[in-house]
Design a protein around this motif. Structure first.
Motif, PDB file in Angstrom:
ATOM      1  N   THR A 292       0.835  -1.197   0.000  1.00  0.00           N
ATOM      2  CA  THR A 292       0.000   0.000   0.000  1.00  0.00           C
ATOM      3  C   THR A 292       0.867   1.244   0.000  1.00  0.00           C
ATOM      4  N   ASP A 293       0.412   2.267  -0.632  1.00  0.00           N
ATOM      5  CA  ASP A 293       1.162   3.521  -0.667  1.00  0.00           C
ATOM      6  C   ASP A 293       1.229   4.106   0.735  1.00  0.00           C
ATOM      7  N   SER A 294       2.436   4.469   1.160  1.00  0.00           N
ATOM      8  CA  SER A 294       2.629   4.979   2.519  1.00  0.00           C
ATOM      9  C   SER A 294       1.962   6.320   2.737  1.00  0.00           C
ATOM     10  N   THR A 295       1.511   6.958   1.672  1.00  0.00           N
ATOM     11  CA  THR A 295       0.880   8.262   1.821  1.00  0.00           C
ATOM     12  C   THR A 295      -0.640   8.174   1.908  1.00  0.00           C
ATOM     13  N   SER A 296      -1.184   6.954   2.025  1.00  0.00           N
ATOM     14  CA  SER A 296      -2.637   6.823   2.124  1.00  0.00           C
ATOM     15  C   SER A 296      -3.123   7.430   3.422  1.00  0.00           C
ATOM     16  N   GLU A 297      -4.406   7.812   3.422  1.00  0.00           N
ATOM     17  CA  GLU A 297      -4.942   8.580   4.545  1.00  0.00           C
ATOM     18  C   GLU A 297      -5.669   7.711   5.568  1.00  0.00           C
ATOM     19  N   ASP A 298      -5.456   6.396   5.556  1.00  0.00           N
ATOM     20  CA  ASP A 298      -6.182   5.563   6.515  1.00  0.00           C
ATOM     21  C   ASP A 298      -5.581   5.633   7.906  1.00  0.00           C
ATOM     22  N   GLY A 299      -4.361   6.176   8.051  1.00  0.00           N
ATOM     23  CA  GLY A 299      -3.750   6.347   9.354  1.00  0.00           C
ATOM     24  C   GLY A 299      -3.119   5.113   9.936  1.00  0.00           C
ATOM     25  N   SER A 300      -3.135   3.990   9.237  1.00  0.00           N
ATOM     26  CA  SER A 300      -2.533   2.759   9.755  1.00  0.00           C
ATOM     27  C   SER A 300      -1.016   2.836   9.633  1.00  0.00           C
ATOM     28  N   PRO A 301      -0.306   2.249  10.582  1.00  0.00           N
ATOM     29  CA  PRO A 301       1.159   2.278  10.509  1.00  0.00           C
ATOM     30  C   PRO A 301       1.669   1.465   9.324  1.00  0.00           C
ATOM     31  N   GLN A 302       2.757   1.933   8.747  1.00  0.00           N
ATOM     32  CA  GLN A 302       3.413   1.233   7.651  1.00  0.00           C
ATOM     33  C   GLN A 302       4.558   0.389   8.217  1.00  0.00           C
ATOM     34  N   ILE A 303       4.610  -0.878   7.879  1.00  0.00           N
ATOM     35  CA  ILE A 303       5.690  -1.764   8.326  1.00  0.00           C
ATOM     36  C   ILE A 303       6.898  -1.535   7.429  1.00  0.00           C
ATOM     37  N   VAL A 304       8.027  -1.185   8.017  1.00  0.00           N
ATOM     38  CA  VAL A 304       9.250  -0.966   7.243  1.00  0.00           C
ATOM     39  C   VAL A 304      10.237  -2.123   7.376  1.00  0.00           C
ATOM     40  N   TRP A 305      10.082  -2.930   8.417  1.00  0.00           N
ATOM     41  CA  TRP A 305      10.981  -4.079   8.628  1.00  0.00           C
ATOM     42  C   TRP A 305      10.235  -5.088   9.496  1.00  0.00           C
ATOM     43  N   SER A 306      10.481  -6.367   9.285  1.00  0.00           N
ATOM     44  CA  SER A 306       9.797  -7.392  10.075  1.00  0.00           C
ATOM     45  C   SER A 306      10.674  -8.632  10.200  1.00  0.00           C
ATOM     46  N   LEU A 307      10.453  -9.352  11.272  1.00  0.00           N
ATOM     47  CA  LEU A 307      11.097 -10.646  11.506  1.00  0.00           C
ATOM     48  C   LEU A 307      10.077 -11.550  12.180  1.00  0.00           C
ATOM     49  N   TYR A 308       9.864 -12.718  11.616  1.00  0.00           N
ATOM     50  CA  TYR A 308       8.997 -13.740  12.202  1.00  0.00           C
ATOM     51  C   TYR A 308       9.831 -14.985  12.479  1.00  0.00           C
ATOM     52  N   PHE A 309       9.571 -15.627  13.609  1.00  0.00           N
ATOM     53  CA  PHE A 309      10.238 -16.886  13.922  1.00  0.00           C
ATOM     54  C   PHE A 309       9.396 -17.664  14.919  1.00  0.00           C
ATOM     55  N   GLN A 310       9.689 -18.943  15.029  1.00  0.00           N
ATOM     56  CA  GLN A 310       8.975 -19.840  15.943  1.00  0.00           C
ATOM     57  C   GLN A 310       9.943 -20.382  16.978  1.00  0.00           C
ATOM     58  N   GLN A 311       9.520 -20.387  18.225  1.00  0.00           N
ATOM     59  CA  GLN A 311      10.363 -20.836  19.336  1.00  0.00           C
ATOM     60  C   GLN A 311       9.760 -22.073  19.980  1.00  0.00           C
ATOM     61  N   LYS A 312      10.616 -23.057  20.196  1.00  0.00           N
ATOM     62  CA  LYS A 312      10.206 -24.263  20.918  1.00  0.00           C
ATOM     63  C   LYS A 312      10.578 -24.111  22.383  1.00  0.00           C
ATOM     64  N   ILE A 313       9.599 -24.325  23.247  1.00  0.00           N
ATOM     65  CA  ILE A 313       9.818 -24.225  24.692  1.00  0.00           C
ATOM     66  C   ILE A 313       9.638 -25.605  25.287  1.00  0.00           C
ATOM     67  N   ASN A 314      10.691 -26.125  25.880  1.00  0.00           N
ATOM     68  CA  ASN A 314      10.626 -27.460  26.457  1.00  0.00           C
ATOM     69  C   ASN A 314      10.027 -27.377  27.848  1.00  0.00           C
ATOM     70  N   VAL A 315       8.914 -28.045  28.044  1.00  0.00           N
ATOM     71  CA  VAL A 315       8.225 -28.022  29.336  1.00  0.00           C
ATOM     72  C   VAL A 315       8.426 -29.324  30.107  1.00  0.00           C
ATOM     73  N   GLY A 316       9.248 -30.213  29.594  1.00  0.00           N
ATOM     74  CA  GLY A 316       9.495 -31.475  30.297  1.00  0.00           C
ATOM     75  C   GLY A 316      10.366 -31.271  31.523  1.00  0.00           C
ATOM     76  N   GLY A 317      10.166 -32.092  32.540  1.00  0.00           N
ATOM     77  CA  GLY A 317      10.966 -32.005  33.746  1.00  0.00           C
ATOM     78  C   GLY A 317      12.292 -32.730  33.587  1.00  0.00           C
ATOM     79  N   GLN A 318      13.062 -32.692  34.631  1.00  0.00           N
ATOM     80  CA  GLN A 318      14.372 -33.341  34.632  1.00  0.00           C
ATOM     81  C   GLN A 318      14.204 -34.839  34.842  1.00  0.00           C
ATOM     82  N   SER A 319      14.819 -35.654  34.001  1.00  0.00           N
ATOM     83  CA  SER A 319      14.659 -37.103  34.069  1.00  0.00           C
ATOM     84  C   SER A 319      15.508 -37.687  35.198  1.00  0.00           C
TER      85      SER A 319
END
Length: 707
Positions: A538-565
Motif C-alpha cells: 500500500t502507498d505509505s501516503t494513504s490517509e487511513d492512518g494505519s502504521p506502515q511496516i518498514v521491517w519485520s522478523l517472524y520466527f517460531q520458538q520451541k519451549i521445552n516443558v518437560g521435567g528433569q529425568s
C-alpha cells in the motif's frame, strides 16, 4: 581465556538467561565460588536484545547446522556431550518492506527529508516566538527547563504523586521523560516514586500551544541500516508487574540500581474493529466515554471485590472448577465490562479457571498506582538488560564470567554425580553443583520432550497504532482470536523513548502460542497484522492512518516443558527458557524454588552491605589486639585469684603504697609528680573494696548459723 580459569568451583552455571543469572547471583551472595559461562558472545541467551545488524547475524547462526564435536580429553568418569548450538528456533523470515530508490529519486527523497527537518526547526522557532508575548521571566524559566532536568524531592513525592516525575528532554526527539532513582524510590510505600521509571503520561495535554506535525521523513533500507546501533530488538520481550515478585526482588537485593524503567502508560483493547483505551484505575473508569454510568458502577464494585476476594470465598465457591468468563457473566456484568476485565486486566482465556482469573485480576490491581497510573514497567534498552543486572551482582561477589566459552561435555562418575565440565578447548573444571539452561542438555536428561510452540513477530513501523497527544507512550494490547480462543495474541508497542529504536519509528512485538507447526509464524499472526497495520504494497501516503511496516522478523520458538529425568546427575539443575507469558515473574518463582531446595536456611539474595559501613581491619593488627587483651585478662584473673594475702593484709599494702607516693612527691622539686594527683582517692577506694570483701565473707559464714 578458559585455560586461565581455576580448576575448581563450587557452582558452574551454563547459560546467562534470566533464571540462571538469578541463581548465579544468589549462590555468589552466600559465598559460593561461581563460574558463569555462555556459548554465545552476548549475555542473556534466549532473553537477549539485539541491534539491527546483530539480529541479522543471529538469524544466520540459528539457521546454520550444529557443529559435530568429539572430545579427546581423558577424564575419570563418563563424558556426556552437550549441545553447542541452540536449536529452539526455526522458521525465520526477515524482510525489509522498503527499498532503496532509483538514483534519480534519491535527490528528491533527500529534499523531502530536509524539508521535514526544516519544518520541525521552524515549528520550534514559532513556539519560542509565541512565548515572547508572555512574561520574559516565564521565558527564562522555560529555557532553564529545556536545558536542565527537573529534580524530584523524594520526601515531597511521597505526599504528592504529581511530583514523582523528573523531566528530561531528549536531544533527538525533544521528548519529556520522567525518571527517578529506583534504588531509593522502590523502598517507599505507595504512592511511591518509580524505580528509575520514565512515566509515559507526560504533560503534553497541558501545553498551551500546538503545532502541526510535518510529514515524517521517508525511510529507505540504506537509511534504516545506517541507524542499526539505535535498535534494541528483544527475542522474548517481558514486562514487570509494579507489585510483582521481580520488582520486590530488585528492591530487597539492591539490584535496582543497575536498571532503568519506563511505565506502560496505555492499556488498549480491540472492540468492534476499533482500538479503545481500557479504563483501569478509578479515575480512568469515571472519565471513560466508552463505559456508561451503570457500567462504571458495576466495574468499580467488582474490582473492589477482587482486591481481597480471598475473604469472600462464598461468593465464588460454586465456580471453583468453572471458567472465569462464566463467573463474570454470573456477576451480571455487561459485555463491555467483561471484555475489559478478561482481555485487558486479567489477560485470561475462555478456559481459565475462576480462582486463577481472580488472582490475576488481583495482581493487576495491586500493581496499579504504585509507580504511576499503570500496572507494568518496561526495562529501558530491552528486557535483555534484566539478566545482566543479576550478572553484575554475581560479579561483585566474586563470580567469574566467560562468554564464547561453550561447555562441550559433562563428566559423570559411577554414582551419577557430575564432577566437572569439559570446555571445547579441552580445559576441565571440577564443580560440586551444576546449573544449566535446558537447551544445552541432551534429550536423555529431559523427562518428556514435549514442546510448546510460540510464534513471535518483531515489526518496525513508522507510526503508532493509535494516535495520541503524547507520541511516546508504551502500549499493551491483547487481541483474542476467534479461530483459536485459547491462544490470543499479545501486542506490545514501544516508541523511541523506550530506547528501542530511532526517533520516528516504533517497535511492535507480537506473541502467540501455537498448537502445532502446521502454520508458519507469519501466517499465525497475519490476522492481527491485517487489522492494525498497512500492507507493505500500500502507498505509505494513504490517509487511513494505519502504521506502515518498514521491517519485520517472524520466527517460531520451541519451549521445552518437560521435567528433569531420573537419568540426569543428582547434583545438576535444569532451568527452562522464556515462555509465552508477558511478565517476567515466572523466572523469579523458578529461581527462588530451586535455591530454597538446594540451600535450605539461606537467605535468597539479601541486601548487600553498604560499602560505607564496611570496616576493613588488618589481620596482623587484629591478632596483636587479641593477644594484648588475653594478657590483661589473665593478669587480672591471677590478681583476683590471690585473695588470701589481699584480704588479710590490705592495710599494710595500702600504707606502703601511700608512703612511696609521699616520698615521690617530696623529691619532685618542680611540684610535678609521676604519681597521679588523685592517689589518695585510689587509696580510699582500695580500702572500701577490701572492707566490703571482708564484710561479704563474714556474712557468708554467719548466714548458715542464723538459719
Amino acid at each position: 581465556m578458559a585455560e586461565d580459569l581455576p580448576d575448581e568451583f563450587d557452582v558452574v552455571v551454563i547459560g546467562t538467561g534470566m533464571p540462571e543469572s538469578i541463581l548465579a547471583a544468589a549462590f555468589a551472595r552466600i559465598g559460593q565460588s561461581v563460574l558463569h559461562i555462555d556459548r554465545n558472545g552476548y549475555y542473556s541467551g534466549q532473553w537477549a536484545s539485539f541491534s539491527l545488524k546483530a539480529i541479522e547475524e543471529w538469524v544466520k547462526e540459528s539457521q546454520a547446522p550444529e557443529e559435530v564435536y568429539t572430545s579427546e580429553v581423558k577424564t575419570d568418569g563418563e563424558q556426556v556431550m552437550l549441545h553447542l548450538k541452540d536449536n529452539s528456533y526455526q522458521k525465520h523470515k526477515l524482510q525489509f518492506h522498503i527499498s532503496d530508490p532509483e538514483p534519480e529519486l534519491e535527490e528528491k527523497i533527500e529534499a523531502v527529508n530536509n524539508i521535514a527537518d526544516g519544518s520541525q526547526e521552524n515549528d520550534s522557532n514559532k513556539i519560542t516566538k509565541s512565548g515572547l508575548d508572555q512574561d520574559p521571566g516565564d521565558n527564562v524559566e522555560k529555557e532553564k527547563e529545556k536545558s536542565e532536568p527537573e529534580s524530584t524531592d523524594l520526601n515531597q513525592a511521597q505526599t504528592s504523586p504529581e511530583n514523582l516525575k523528573e523531566v528530561t528532554e531528549a536531544n533527538e526527539s525533544n521528548e519529556n521523560n520522567v525518571e527517578s532513582g529506583m534504588q531509593n524510590s522502590l523502598e517507599d510505600k505507595p504512592p511511591e516514586p518509580s524505580p528509575n521509571v520514565d512515566n509515559g503520561a507526560s504533560d503534553v495535554k497541558d501545553t498551551k500551544f500546538t503545532t502541526e506535525k510535518p510529514s515524517s521523513p521517508l525511510w529507505t533500507e540504506s537509511k534504516l541500516r545506517k541507524e542499526w546501533r539505535k535498535f534494541n530488538l528483544d527475542l522474548s520481550p517481558k514486562l514487570l508487574y509494579c507489585g510483582g515478585s521481580m520488582v520486590e526482588l530488585l528492591i530487597t537485593s539492591d539490584i535496582a540500581k543497575y536498571c532503568e524503567f519506563k511505565t506502560v502508560s496505555r492499556m488498549l483493547t480491540l472492540m468492534d474493529g476499533k482500538l479503545k483505551k481500557v479504563p483501569c484505575s478509578r479515575a480512568d473508569v469515571f472519565s471513560s466515554k466508552d463505559v456508561s454510568m451503570i457500567e462504571k458502577r458495576m466495574m468499580m464494585k467488582f474490582l473492589t471485590f477482587c482486591v481481597d476476594f480471598e475473604k469472600h470465598e462464598e461468593d465464588y465457591k460454586e465456580f471453583m472448577e468453572k471458567p472465569y468468563k462464566e463467573y463474570l457473566e454470573h456477576q451480571k456484568l455487561s459485555k463491555n465490562v467483561i471484555h475489559f476485565i478478561q482481555h485487558a486486566i486479567s489477560m485470561t482465556s475462555d478456559s481459565t479457571p475462576t480462582p486463577e482469573g481472580l488472582k490475576k485480576t488481583q495482581k493487576f490491581l495491586h500493581s496499579l498506582g504504585r509507580y504511576g497510573n499503570t500496572a507494568f514497567l518496561w526495562p529501558l534498552y530491552g528486557s535483555g538488560e534484566m539478566p545482566q543486572s543479576f550478572c553484575r551482582m554475581c560479579a561483585v561477589f566474586g563470580g567469574v564470567y566467560c562468554l564464547r566459552t561453550p561447555a562441550a561435555s559433562l563428566v559423570v562418575n559411577s554414582d551419577n554425580v557430575c564432577t566437572g565440565v569439559v570446555m571445547k578447548t579441552g580445559k576441565q573444571i571440577k564443580c560440586k553443583r551444576l546449573v544449566m539452561e535446558n537447551s544445552y542438555a541432551p534429550d536423555s536428561y529431559i523427562d518428556s520432550v514435549s514442546n510448546r510452540l510460540v510464534n513471535r513477530g518483531i515489526l518496525v513501523t513508522d507510526r503508532s497504532i493509535m494516535a495520541a497527544d503524547d507520541p511516546h507512550q508504551l502500549s499493551l494490547l491483547r487481541i483474542p482470536d476467534n479461530s483459536d480462543e485459547e491462544h490470543p495474541t499479545t501486542l506490545l508497542e514501544l516508541p523511541a523513548a523506550s530506547m528501542m529504536c530511532p526517533t520516528g519509528l516504533y517497535v511492535v512485538h507480537l506473541t502467540k502460542e501455537a498448537n502445532n507447526e502446521s502454520q508458519s509464524p507469519e501466517e499465525s499472526l497475519q490476522s492481527v497484522v491485517t487489522k492494525l497495520f498497512k500492507d507493505s504494497d500500500t502507498d505509505s501516503t494513504s490517509e487511513d492512518g494505519s502504521p506502515q511496516i518498514v521491517w519485520s522478523l517472524y520466527f517460531q520458538q520451541k519451549i521445552n516443558v518437560g521435567g528433569q529425568s531420573s537419568s540426569a546427575p543428582s547434583n545438576m539443575i535444569l532451568v527452562p527458557g522464556p515462555g509465552p507469558e508477558i511478565d517476567i515473574d515466572h523466572a523469579v518463582t523458578i529461581a527462588r524454588k530451586i535455591f530454597e531446595e538446594v540451600m535450605p536456611g539461606e537467605d535468597f539474595l539479601p541486601r548487600p552491605p553498604n560499602p560505607e559501613d564496611i570496616i576493613y581491619v588488618d589481620e596482623e593488627e587484629t591478632q596483636v589486639t587479641q593477644d594484648s587483651e588475653k594478657t590483661e585478662f589473665s593478669e587480672t584473673c591471677q590478681g583476683s585469684g590471690d585473695n588470701s594475702s589481699q584480704t588479710t593484709q590490705p592495710d599494710s599494702i595500702d600504707n606502703d603504697h601511700a608512703d612511696q607516693s609521699s616520698e615521690t612527691k617530696a623529691t619532685d622539686g618542680s611540684g610535678k609528680s609521676d604519681v597521679p594527683s588523685n592517689s589518695s582517692d585510689i587509696q580510699n577506694s582500695a580500702e572500701e573494696i577490701s572492707e566490703s570483701v571482708e564484710k561479704c565473707v563474714i556474712e557468708e559464714k554467719t548466714e548458715p548459723a542464723t538459719s
